[in-house]
Design an enzyme around this catalytic site. Structure first.
Site, PDB file in Angstrom:
ATOM      1  N   ARG A  52      -6.675   6.166  -3.934  1.00 39.85           N
ATOM      2  CA  ARG A  52      -6.880   4.725  -4.131  1.00 39.85           C
ATOM      3  C   ARG A  52      -7.293   4.062  -2.821  1.00 39.85           C
ATOM      4  O   ARG A  52      -8.248   3.280  -2.770  1.00 39.85           O
ATOM      5  CB  ARG A  52      -5.583   4.094  -4.661  1.00 39.85           C
ATOM      6  CG  ARG A  52      -5.632   2.602  -4.831  1.00 39.85           C
ATOM      7  CD  ARG A  52      -4.236   2.063  -5.149  1.00 39.85           C
ATOM      8  NE  ARG A  52      -3.352   2.149  -4.006  1.00 39.85           N
ATOM      9  CZ  ARG A  52      -3.264   1.232  -3.036  1.00 39.85           C
ATOM     10  NH1 ARG A  52      -4.014   0.163  -3.091  1.00 39.85           N
ATOM     11  NH2 ARG A  52      -2.438   1.391  -2.034  1.00 39.85           N
ATOM     12  N   CYS A  54       0.813  -1.223   0.000  1.00 42.45           N
ATOM     13  CA  CYS A  54       0.000   0.000   0.000  1.00 42.45           C
ATOM     14  C   CYS A  54       0.844   1.269   0.000  1.00 42.45           C
ATOM     15  O   CYS A  54       0.322   2.353  -0.247  1.00 42.45           O
ATOM     16  CB  CYS A  54      -0.909   0.048   1.223  1.00 42.45           C
ATOM     17  SG  CYS A  54      -2.027  -1.346   1.389  1.00 42.45           S
TER      18      CYS A  54
END
Length: 152
Positions: A105, A63
């Protein structure tokens, strides 16, 4: 042809070095992403975890976009003949774009976490950072062509 080989060698050496350097800050970057996303969404967060709709989501190594950042930085800094001031300005711009895209995102993934096929959404949207990096690299080449630092 010799310049191309030198560029590729510089690129790969920088990619490895920058990635290894950034890996040292992986958890701090994950915590920072949790802090930013937590504050944007006004949700609880702790360390690299976010609590959204009663579920805990962890910001993990993937991430953080460390590989994509290393790829972008290596591409720009390995570019021969480009003045350092242009490289630094573009790197700041690129890091900002990559991080804004990454934060967006993560927010999109959280907002859609209640869907039945959450993992499909997660995996599909996670791919977005790599094309952003490629687009930034293409823009970098176009800028260098426009200011006549490189020629085709």
């Amino acid at each position: 042809m010799r310049d191309n080989k030198k560029y590729l060698l510089n690129f790969f050496v920088l990619l490895i070095l920058i990635y290894l350097f950034l890996k040292n800050f992986e958890m701090e970057i994950a915590k920072l992403l949790s802090f930013v996303v937590g504050n944007i969404l006004n949700i609880p967060y702790f360390e690299n975890n976010l609590i959204y709709n009663g579920k805990v989501f962890s910001i993990t190594s993937a991430c953080t976009c460390l590989f994509e950042l290393a790829l972008f930085l290596s591409y720009v800094f390995a570019t021969p003949k480009a003045p350092l001031k242009y490289k630094l300005a573009y790197v700041i711009f690129g890091i900002l774009i990559i991080n804004i895209t990454n934060i967006s995102r993560i927010i999109f993934i959280l907002k859609n976490s209640n869907l039945a096929d959450y993992h499909l959404i997660h995996d599909a949207i996670s791919f977005i950072i790599f094309p952003v990096t490629l687009i930034l690299n293409t823009i970098w080449v176009k800028i260098l062509l426009k200011i006549k630092v490189v020629k085709i």
